[in-house]
Design a protein around this motif. Structure first.
Motif, PDB file in Angstrom:
ATOM      1  N   ASP A 254       0.837  -1.198   0.000  1.00  0.00           N
ATOM      2  CA  ASP A 254       0.000   0.000   0.000  1.00  0.00           C
ATOM      3  C   ASP A 254       0.880   1.259   0.000  1.00  0.00           C
ATOM      4  O   ASP A 254       1.800   1.366   0.809  1.00  0.00           O
TER       5      ASP A 254
ATOM      6  N   GLY B  67       0.085   4.023   1.088  1.00  0.00           N
ATOM      7  CA  GLY B  67      -0.090   4.657   2.398  1.00  0.00           C
ATOM      8  C   GLY B  67       0.894   4.120   3.424  1.00  0.00           C
ATOM      9  O   GLY B  67       1.401   4.868   4.262  1.00  0.00           O
ATOM     10  N   THR B  68       1.176   2.830   3.360  1.00  0.00           N
ATOM     11  CA  THR B  68       2.164   2.245   4.271  1.00  0.00           C
ATOM     12  C   THR B  68       3.531   2.847   4.006  1.00  0.00           C
ATOM     13  O   THR B  68       4.265   3.191   4.945  1.00  0.00           O
TER      14      THR B  68
ATOM     15  N   ALA C 214       4.139   5.795   2.678  1.00  0.00           N
ATOM     16  CA  ALA C 214       4.109   7.197   3.107  1.00  0.00           C
ATOM     17  C   ALA C 214       4.224   7.321   4.628  1.00  0.00           C
ATOM     18  O   ALA C 214       4.925   8.199   5.136  1.00  0.00           O
ATOM     19  N   ARG C 215       3.557   6.442   5.353  1.00  0.00           N
ATOM     20  CA  ARG C 215       3.566   6.513   6.824  1.00  0.00           C
ATOM     21  C   ARG C 215       4.874   6.031   7.439  1.00  0.00           C
ATOM     22  O   ARG C 215       5.351   6.605   8.407  1.00  0.00           O
ATOM     23  N   HIS C 216       5.426   4.963   6.888  1.00  0.00           N
ATOM     24  CA  HIS C 216       6.563   4.306   7.540  1.00  0.00           C
ATOM     25  C   HIS C 216       7.887   4.478   6.804  1.00  0.00           C
ATOM     26  O   HIS C 216       8.935   4.195   7.385  1.00  0.00           O
TER      27      HIS C 216
ATOM     28  N   SER D  47      11.387   0.133   5.836  1.00  0.00           N
ATOM     29  CA  SER D  47      10.697  -0.066   7.115  1.00  0.00           C
ATOM     30  C   SER D  47      10.234  -1.509   7.245  1.00  0.00           C
ATOM     31  O   SER D  47      10.033  -2.204   6.240  1.00  0.00           O
TER      32      SER D  47
END
Length: 166
Positions: free
Chosen positions: A62, A64-65, A67-69, A73
């Protein structure tokens, strides 16, 4: 477990079939296992997903994953491992992502490697247990990649031993 031959014996005894989802190691994990005679019984396939787009397209990571982490990561490695299991007949996946040299993202120290091992137990249906680690290796770019590939393989018994021990 100290050698790839011992790992191969372990995998055969426990009927483990591997898929890899590799970024930084770019196929070295699979290549090292392929060095072992009889590797065709141990290795289903390997995904080399260097780009963010390939991680999303081939392994369903994803955005989003990421972007967040961040790309390097444990969260991204875990999604890579799950995606590799979904797209293969294997029951064990290894994923790695990281920075081998100073050309990284500027936030992650050189040599940092994030790993995930996903293990689908015979009695677990489609559910996989996922384990993650971050390690830092030293040396030049290729030394980091080689060390990461060997480390990833030799950790299979630690995370993927069937219940009741190795």
């Amino acid at each position: 477990m100290d050698t790839l031959d011992e790992l191969a014996d372990f995998m055969k005894r426990h009927q483990l079939l591997l898929v890899t989802a590799e970024s930084c190691t770019a196929g070295l994990i699979a290549a090292h296992l392929a060095d072992v005679p009889g590797a065709g019984e141990l290795l289903d396939c390997a995904f080399v997903t260097y780009s963010t787009e390939a991680k999303a397209r081939c392994l369903e990571v994803d955005f989003g994953t990421i972007a967040r982490h961040g790309l390097s990561s444990e969260a991204v490695a875990a999604e890579m491992a799950r995606g590799a299991l979904r797209h293969s007949r294997a029951n064990v996946a290894i994923a790695n992502t990281g920075v081998a040299d100073n050309a990284g993202d500027g936030n992650t120290p050189p040599g940092t490697q994030c790993f995930a091992w996903a293990y689908r137990r015979a009695d677990g249906g489609d559910q996989a247990e996922v384990f993650t680690e971050t390690r830092r290796f030293h040396g030049d770019r290729n030394a980091v990649r080689e060390a990461a590939a060997e480390y990833a393989l030799l950790r299979i018994p630690h995370y993927c031993a069937p219940r009741g021990g190795a």
